[in-house]
Every structure is written in structure tokens, then in C-alpha cells.
Design an enzyme around this catalytic site. Structure first.
Site, PDB file in Angstrom:
ATOM      1  N   TYR A   1       0.782  -1.285  -0.005  1.00 46.24           N
ATOM      2  CA  TYR A   1       0.083   0.030  -0.150  1.00 46.24           C
ATOM      3  C   TYR A   1       1.016   1.184  -0.041  1.00 46.24           C
ATOM      4  O   TYR A   1       2.259   1.301   0.325  1.00 46.24           O
ATOM      5  CB  TYR A   1      -0.904   0.103   1.278  1.00 46.24           C
ATOM      6  CG  TYR A   1      -0.362   0.624   2.409  1.00 46.24           C
ATOM      7  CD1 TYR A   1      -0.417   2.049   2.534  1.00 46.24           C
ATOM      8  CD2 TYR A   1       0.787  -0.084   3.312  1.00 46.24           C
ATOM      9  CE1 TYR A   1       0.263   2.354   3.945  1.00 46.24           C
ATOM     10  CE2 TYR A   1       1.436   0.282   4.476  1.00 46.24           C
ATOM     11  CZ  TYR A   1       1.246   1.640   4.593  1.00 46.24           C
ATOM     12  OH  TYR A   1       1.901   2.101   5.706  1.00 46.24           O
TER      13      TYR A   1
ATOM     14  N   LYS B   1      -4.054  18.548 -10.909  1.00 47.26           N
ATOM     15  CA  LYS B   1      -4.151  17.975  -9.572  1.00 47.26           C
ATOM     16  C   LYS B   1      -2.705  17.362  -9.361  1.00 47.26           C
ATOM     17  O   LYS B   1      -2.268  16.611 -10.360  1.00 47.26           O
ATOM     18  CB  LYS B   1      -5.262  17.045  -9.610  1.00 47.26           C
ATOM     19  CG  LYS B   1      -5.346  16.354  -8.306  1.00 47.26           C
ATOM     20  CD  LYS B   1      -6.658  15.549  -7.881  1.00 47.26           C
ATOM     21  CE  LYS B   1      -6.040  13.950  -8.285  1.00 47.26           C
ATOM     22  NZ  LYS B   1      -7.570  13.111  -8.032  1.00 47.26           N
TER      23      LYS B   1
ATOM     24  N   GLU C   1      -1.430   8.560  -0.403  1.00 44.81           N
ATOM     25  CA  GLU C   1      -0.994   9.861  -0.896  1.00 44.81           C
ATOM     26  C   GLU C   1      -2.018  11.149  -0.455  1.00 44.81           C
ATOM     27  O   GLU C   1      -3.064  10.802  -0.126  1.00 44.81           O
ATOM     28  CB  GLU C   1      -1.205   9.862  -2.542  1.00 44.81           C
ATOM     29  CG  GLU C   1      -2.698   9.398  -2.967  1.00 44.81           C
ATOM     30  CD  GLU C   1      -2.792   9.284  -4.596  1.00 44.81           C
ATOM     31  OE1 GLU C   1      -1.844   8.821  -5.042  1.00 44.81           O
ATOM     32  OE2 GLU C   1      -3.960   9.321  -5.009  1.00 44.81           O
TER      33      GLU C   1
END
Length: 155
Positions: free
Chosen positions: A64, A79, A67
Site C-alpha cells: 500500500y 491536480k 497519497e
């Protein structure tokens, strides 16, 4: 050691429609189960400061990472997210940033197509410089393929 990678793709939808996917939490919903196992909202509402936990399918290399949305510019349709926990940070990276930029396709007077540019910026500690070789555009290309297919189906 600092590096960048970029990819561009054209999508036959207006830039505003692409931004509605790439500039929001909607992209996370679309890619869940396809390019990532799960995406969990840790905090936020899709604006700056939002944190997502991306859980990857076995064999990706990371279990994993989390963010954080560091830039959400709706006016310019840009973005940026940065890894703030796990993943690349666990193998010697100081920075792993992804930027999406959506622009109307030049010379498209009908505004029915757009260009999505994705840039990966990274900085890896010198003693872990060999790990920079794992950086490829493949995961982003896969994510963009899923996102763009979704955009075209929902047209």
C-alpha cells in the site's frame, strides 16, 4: 537523485468532463478493483489535504501507500498528489509526486477532445539510487486507460 516521467493521452471528451473524473475522488472509485485492490478515504473531501490509502494487488511491489492531494486547481485543471506513507517512501524515496494536467486539444474548435498529461516526479536518496529503476509510467498508463475507458463509456 531527481527524475521525471511524463505521458500524454488524448480522450474524445471535453476537458471539463475529464476533469470531473481526474480532478476529484471519482477516479479512485473507477480504478478500485481494476488497477488497485482498494482505495480508502483517510481524510478530506477531494480538496487539498485529502489523503487516500491505496492498497495494491499482490505482485505490484508494495502492499500500500497513502497519497495526499497537494494541489487541486480546478481553473487550470491540475491536480497533484504526493506519497506521504508507505510504498516508495519505504524504499528510499524522499518524494513521489503524480501530476494530472487536462487541456483542451489544440485546434479542436468543438472542444470535444482533450489531452491528459501525467507527470511523475521523484527524488530518491543517493544510497537507494538503484531503486529509481523501478519507476515506470506503466502503472499510470494503466490508470489512465481505465479512466479514459470510463469517460468514453459514460459519454
Amino acid at each position: 537523485m531527481f527524475g521525471t516521467l511524463s505521458e500524454e493521452t488524448e480522450v474524445k471528451v471535453p476537458a471539463s468532463k475529464a476533469w470531473a473524473l481526474y480532478g476529484t475522488l471519482e477516479l479512485a472509485k473507477v480504478v478500485t478493483g481494476k488497477t488497485v485492490e482498494a482505495v480508502d478515504l483517510v481524510e478530506g473531501d477531494g480538496g487539498i489535504g485529502t489523503i487516500l490509502k491505496l492498497t495494491f494487488k499482490p505482485g505490484v511491489g508494495f502492499a500500500y501507500y497513502c497519497e495526499k492531494f497537494t494541489k487541486v486547481d480546478s481553473e487550470n485543471m491540475i491536480k497533484e498528489t504526493e506519497v506521504v506513507e508507505g510504498g516508495f517512501l519505504d524504499i528510499g524515496f524522499n518524494l513521489y509526486r503524480i501530476r494530472f494536467e487536462i487541456k483542451d486539444k489544440p485546434n479542436d474548435e468543438t472542444c470535444s477532445s482533450c489531452v491528459i498529461k501525467t507527470t511523475i516526479e521523484y527524488d530518491v536518496k543517493e544510497e537507494f539510487a538503484a531503486n529509481a529503476s523501478i519507476i515506470t509510467a506503466d502503472p499510470i498508463i494503466g490508470l489512465m486507460r481505465v479512466g479514459n475507458e470510463h469517460l468514453l463509456k459514460s459519454e
